[in-house]
Write a protein that holds these residues in place. Structure first.
Motif, short mmCIF file in Angstrom:
data_model
loop_
_atom_site.label_atom_id
_atom_site.label_comp_id
_atom_site.label_asym_id
_atom_site.label_seq_id
_atom_site.Cartn_x
_atom_site.Cartn_y
_atom_site.Cartn_z
N TYR A 19 0.80 -1.23 0.00
CA TYR A 19 0.00 0.00 0.00
C TYR A 19 0.83 1.28 0.00
CZ TYR A 19 -3.79 -3.22 1.05
OH TYR A 19 -4.70 -4.24 1.00
N ASP A 20 2.07 1.20 0.50
CA ASP A 20 2.92 2.39 0.54
C ASP A 20 3.99 2.36 -0.53
OD1 ASP A 20 1.43 3.11 2.79
OD2 ASP A 20 2.84 2.16 4.17
N GLN A 21 3.95 1.36 -1.39
CA GLN A 21 4.89 1.21 -2.51
C GLN A 21 6.34 1.15 -2.05
OE1 GLN A 21 2.95 0.64 -5.06
NE2 GLN A 21 1.23 1.35 -3.85
N GLU A 22 6.56 0.60 -0.85
CA GLU A 22 7.91 0.44 -0.33
C GLU A 22 8.71 -0.50 -1.24
OE1 GLU A 22 10.71 1.50 2.48
OE2 GLU A 22 8.58 1.83 2.96
N LYS A 23 9.96 -0.14 -1.53
CA LYS A 23 10.81 -0.99 -2.36
C LYS A 23 11.40 -2.12 -1.51
CE LYS A 23 12.04 2.41 -5.89
NZ LYS A 23 11.36 1.68 -6.99
N TYR A 207 -6.88 -10.23 5.22
CA TYR A 207 -6.69 -9.94 6.64
C TYR A 207 -6.52 -8.45 6.88
CZ TYR A 207 -4.70 -9.18 11.15
OH TYR A 207 -4.49 -8.66 12.40
N LEU A 208 -5.67 -7.80 6.10
CA LEU A 208 -5.43 -6.36 6.29
C LEU A 208 -6.72 -5.57 6.11
CD1 LEU A 208 -1.99 -6.02 4.46
CD2 LEU A 208 -2.41 -5.96 6.93
N GLU A 209 -7.53 -5.96 5.13
CA GLU A 209 -8.81 -5.29 4.92
C GLU A 209 -9.78 -5.59 6.06
OE1 GLU A 209 -10.50 -6.02 1.10
OE2 GLU A 209 -8.89 -4.99 0.03
N ALA A 210 -9.78 -6.83 6.53
CA ALA A 210 -10.70 -7.22 7.60
C ALA A 210 -10.36 -6.51 8.91
CB ALA A 210 -10.67 -8.74 7.80
N GLU A 211 -9.08 -6.38 9.18
CA GLU A 211 -8.66 -5.69 10.40
C GLU A 211 -9.15 -4.24 10.40
OE1 GLU A 211 -4.46 -5.53 12.75
OE2 GLU A 211 -4.46 -4.61 10.75
N LYS A 212 -8.96 -3.56 9.29
CA LYS A 212 -9.42 -2.17 9.16
C LYS A 212 -10.94 -2.11 9.26
CE LYS A 212 -9.07 1.80 6.00
NZ LYS A 212 -8.52 2.27 4.69
N LEU A 213 -11.62 -3.04 8.59
CA LEU A 213 -13.08 -3.06 8.59
C LEU A 213 -13.63 -3.31 9.99
CD1 LEU A 213 -15.81 -3.04 7.14
CD2 LEU A 213 -15.42 -5.45 6.55
N LYS A 490 -12.75 1.56 2.35
CA LYS A 490 -11.68 0.72 1.83
C LYS A 490 -10.40 1.50 1.58
CE LYS A 490 -10.52 -2.63 -1.77
NZ LYS A 490 -11.00 -3.43 -2.92
N GLN A 491 -10.53 2.68 0.99
CA GLN A 491 -9.34 3.39 0.52
C GLN A 491 -9.01 4.64 1.33
OE1 GLN A 491 -9.81 4.17 -3.68
NE2 GLN A 491 -9.83 2.01 -4.23
N GLY A 492 -9.95 5.12 2.12
CA GLY A 492 -9.72 6.36 2.85
C GLY A 492 -8.72 6.19 3.98
N ASN A 493 -8.11 7.30 4.38
CA ASN A 493 -7.18 7.30 5.50
C ASN A 493 -7.97 7.46 6.79
OD1 ASN A 493 -5.15 7.57 7.36
ND2 ASN A 493 -4.21 9.37 6.41
N TRP A 494 -8.14 6.37 7.50
CA TRP A 494 -8.92 6.37 8.74
C TRP A 494 -8.03 6.40 9.99
CZ3 TRP A 494 -14.34 5.19 9.81
CH2 TRP A 494 -15.16 5.31 8.68
N ASP A 495 -6.74 6.56 9.80
CA ASP A 495 -5.84 6.46 10.95
C ASP A 495 -6.18 7.46 12.04
OD1 ASP A 495 -4.52 4.39 9.79
OD2 ASP A 495 -2.79 5.56 9.13
N SER A 496 -6.47 8.70 11.66
CA SER A 496 -6.77 9.72 12.66
C SER A 496 -8.09 9.46 13.37
CB SER A 496 -6.79 11.10 12.02
OG SER A 496 -7.80 11.17 11.03
N ILE A 497 -8.97 8.70 12.72
CA ILE A 497 -10.26 8.36 13.32
C ILE A 497 -10.13 7.14 14.23
CG2 ILE A 497 -12.62 7.59 12.83
CD1 ILE A 497 -12.46 9.12 10.19
N LEU A 498 -9.45 6.12 13.70
CA LEU A 498 -9.38 4.85 14.43
C LEU A 498 -8.25 4.80 15.44
CD1 LEU A 498 -9.94 2.47 11.38
CD2 LEU A 498 -11.65 3.27 13.00
N HIS A 499 -7.20 5.59 15.21
CA HIS A 499 -6.04 5.54 16.10
C HIS A 499 -5.60 6.96 16.47
CE1 HIS A 499 -5.74 1.32 15.06
NE2 HIS A 499 -5.71 1.65 13.79
#
Length: 508
Positions: A19-23, A207-213, A490-499
């Motif tokens: 998701y962050d395009q890390e090399k 799993y990553l999607e389910a955790e966020k959901l 699915k795609q929004g940045n929820w970090d400030s809401i959830l954490h």
């Protein structure tokens, strides 16, 4: 930069790459292991020893000895003949995960492939060239043969890829990024396809999607609590400590944090003595889903660092052993469990939707309509939620209990793990839409109650939500609203809401 060596990859690392395009790069130590195992394969070929997959046929034809001059053609034939996947391709994010996990497994040094082959996989990742891999056709043992064959086709310059949002022939993308195809040598074709990386890639993304959901579902349920003037006492920590499940305790604690400062929640006996189960039992039901997520995470973090091809090379080539690490049963069971657990989030969410829209179960306008009777409001949104929940119940039938023999009964028990993973992914998508419907209804119910009376955290979610979906002031086609909220989830940045960083900073 994420460094791969086959032993310590985490789901957090995978998340950064996907998701962050890390090399990615390989560790020096892993290249040494790769070199030693490759030398063992070359020794087998040069000395004329008979070793499965290096100079024999495959499956039922494992007793057929292949001449030294034909081992390269053997590997090429293997890839072409096994590329039998059908149906729509996996999402590009899943294909990217497959390449990452395959490279990580080969870097363990048990597979006998050349450094050049793994380097090609790393270039595919870093240049964002992702194989087109059909979703259907894997039995989940001998690994994900058909899906991984489509991945392997790309390395030899065949098949198709996704590149910069376009689906194209592999060689077109190779020409753009300066890549050349590789010629597979002894064992390399088998090492590429004899593994669980398709089902595991789907499992990791799911799993990553389910955790966020799951976190978003709690946030949504908190707004529903306000819209229905739910009883906060049910989330008292003493209740949940009395039962003892840590995940249940955590859900209750997060619910209390969301609702801290709300003037819409009530105390027992204030309006009613008890809420319905879909409100009162949120920590118990959601907590059980979190227990499952923790189980699934533990299995995935083992599997993403597992050597799953066959045969495996040990002790510098002194031991080359045929086994069955390609069998996907651990992931098959985990994916079935994941699908069932997420389906339950949809089940209880749909029941909360019903309580939000049914005038016999609340004191809100019927179906949250601005003009009940003349307008239907959210009536049919509940129908859509009910339909998705029902579909989930069929998808949640465990795939792992099925098995069909293959390869002339040599491979007589298979996992169906990739089917389980695909079903889990679809259940997650369906559940996200159900929770999106609950979000739309909860926002509307809380608006009727008075946004100014909401808790600070839920007010913040309300404001964000209203940027995505407007209030229900009159009937409209709600399909677009549901999809817009689901896409935001699915795609929004929820970090400030959830954490939130801290209680003081969370509303800035």
């Amino acid at each position: 930069m994420i460094t791969l060596e086959g032993h310590s990859l985490t789901l957090e690392d995978v998340k950064h790459v996907l998701y962050d395009q890390e090399k990615v790069q390989a560790s020096k130590e892993s290249w040494e292991c790769v070199s030693k195992s490759r030398q063992a394969v070359e020794n087998v070929v040069n000395e004329g020893k008979t070793v499965y997959g290096i100079n024999t046929g495959f499956g039922k034809m494992s007793d057929v000895l292949i001449e030294k001059g034909d081992v390269e053609e053997l590997q090429l034939n293997l890839i072409r003949s096994h590329a039998c996947g059908v149906g729509e391709p996996f999402p590009e994010i899943v294909s990217r995960a497959m390449v990452l996990l395959r490279a990580n497994a080969l870097l363990k040094g048990y597979s006998g492939v050349r450094k050049q082959l793994i380097e090609k996989l790393l270039v595919l990742l870093n240049e964002h060239v992702h194989p087109v891999v059909p979703q259907q056709g894997s039995l989940g043992a001998s690994g994900d043969l058909a899906p991984l064959s489509h991945l392997a086709l790309v390395l030899i310059g065949e098949g198709e890829v996704f590149y910069k949002g376009e689906r194209m022939p592999t060689m077109k993308a190779f020409g753009t990024v300066g890549l050349t195809p590789i010629t597979l040598t002894a064992k390399e074709g088998l090492a590429l396809i004899n593994g669980t990386q398709a089902m595991t890639a789907v499992g990791v993304v799911s799993y990553l999607e389910a955790e966020k959901l799951a976190l978003q579902t709690e946030a949504t349920a908190s707004i529903t609590m306000e819209g229905l003037r739910g009883i906060i006492d049910a989330f008292d920590e003493d209740i949940h400590f009395a039962r003892g499940y840590p995940e249940q305790v955590d859900v209750a604690e997060r619910m209390r944090r969301y609702l801290d400062g709300s003037n819409l929640i009530t105390r027992q006996g204030e309006i009613r003595v008890q809420d319905a189960y879909s409100l009162r039992c949120i920590p118990q039901v959601h907590g059980a889903t979190w227990q499952t997520l923790n189980y699934v995470k533990s299995k995935l973090e083992i599997e993403i660092n597992a050597a799953t091809d066959n045969p495996l090379i040990f002790e510098g080539g002194q031991k080359i052993i045929s086994g069955g690490n390609f069998h996907g049963q651990p992931i098959a069971l985990a994916m079935d469990f994941l699908g069932i657990a997420v389906a339950e989030l949809a089940n209880i969410s749909e029941r909360r939707i019903e309580r939000l829209v049914n005038p016999q179960l609340n004191d809100l306008p019927a179906f949250l309509s601005a003009k009940p009777g003349l307008e239907s409001g959210a009536m049919i949104m509940q129908y859509s939620a009910a339909s998705l929940v029902s579909e989930n119940k069929t998808l949640a039938h465990p795939a792992s209990v099925d098995s069909i023999p293959s390869s002339a009964n040599q491979e007589d028990h298979v996992s169906m793990g990739t089917i389980a993973a695909r079903h889990a992914m679809q259940i997650i998508a369906n559940t996200r839409r159900v929770v999106a419907i609950e979000m739309i209804c909860a926002l509307q119910a809380s608006e009727f109650r008075g946004v100014q009376h909401m808790a600070p955290r839920t007010q913040r979610i309300y404001r964000k939500g209203r940027e995505v979906v407007q209030s229900i002031t009159k009937d409209r086609a709600f399909s677009k609203d549901i999809e817009s909220v689901a896409l935001w989830m699915k795609q929004g940045n929820w970090d400030s809401i959830l954490h939130p960083v801290s209680k003081e900073k969370q509303f800035i």
